[in-house]
Scaffold this active site. Structure first.
Site, PDB file in Angstrom:
ATOM      1  CB  VAL A  59       6.749 -17.426 -17.640  1.00 55.09           C
ATOM      2  CG1 VAL A  59       7.321 -16.401 -16.695  1.00 55.09           C
ATOM      3  CG2 VAL A  59       5.283 -17.127 -17.934  1.00 55.09           C
ATOM      4  CB  CYS A  60       6.383 -13.521 -20.265  1.00 54.54           C
ATOM      5  SG  CYS A  60       5.793 -12.011 -21.064  1.00 54.54           S
ATOM      6  CB  THR A  61       9.940 -11.581 -23.110  1.00 53.10           C
ATOM      7  OG1 THR A  61       9.887 -10.793 -21.918  1.00 53.10           O
ATOM      8  CG2 THR A  61       8.840 -11.168 -24.086  1.00 53.10           C
TER       9      THR A  61
END
Length: 151
Positions: A59-61
């Site tokens: 998730v995300c970076t």
């Protein structure tokens, strides 16, 4: 202590799936995904585990850690929109959906996309009724902006 820590009293055995969170990439923070990518220990471990996993998610970076581990080249993936260009530099086929499922690789965009990814994984593994039940218990309206590859 800063952040969530989990310490198992004994080994955890061999995982069949792995989830990689992000954070700290765009601001090049001293702690977080950017710092872990620079250290290289986590990315090496991710790369070593990947062939034996049923799936790996981020998730995300956290997607950038998967990129650093060599797992996104030529595959559809997403990350936080602030790192889209960098993800493409690693050879990913950028998708702007909240969740991208490429079979053994499942990625989510910004941090709130993680909720949608978690519910999507529940649906994929256990069925839509269970995922919808969890969303209802959370009083969460699902965003089904999911790209599923043909793999």
């Amino acid at each position: 202590m800063i952040g969530l820590q989990f310490k198992a009293p004994e080994g955890l055995g061999e995982p069949d799936a792995l989830f990689v969170p992000g954070g700290g990439w765009m601001n090049r923070a001293e702690k977080g995904s950017w710092a872990e990518a620079r250290r290289g220990v986590m990315t090496a471990r991710i790369a070593a585990l990947a062939p034996s996993l049923r799936w790996i998610g981020s998730v995300c970076t956290g997607s950038m850690l998967l990129a650093e581990a060599g797992l996104v080249k030529g595959r559809p993936a997403t990350t936080n929109r602030g790192a889209w260009a960098e993800l493409e530099e690693f050879g990913a086929e950028l998708k702007t959906n909240r969740v991208v499922d490429d079979g053994t690789l499942i990625t989510a965009g910004g941090v709130t996309s993680g909720i949608d990814m978690a519910l999507y994984v529940v649906e994929r593994e256990l069925g839509a009724d269970i995922a919808d039940g969890i969303a209802g218990a959370m009083e969460y309206t699902r965003d089904r902006d999911v790209y599923v590859s043909a793999n």
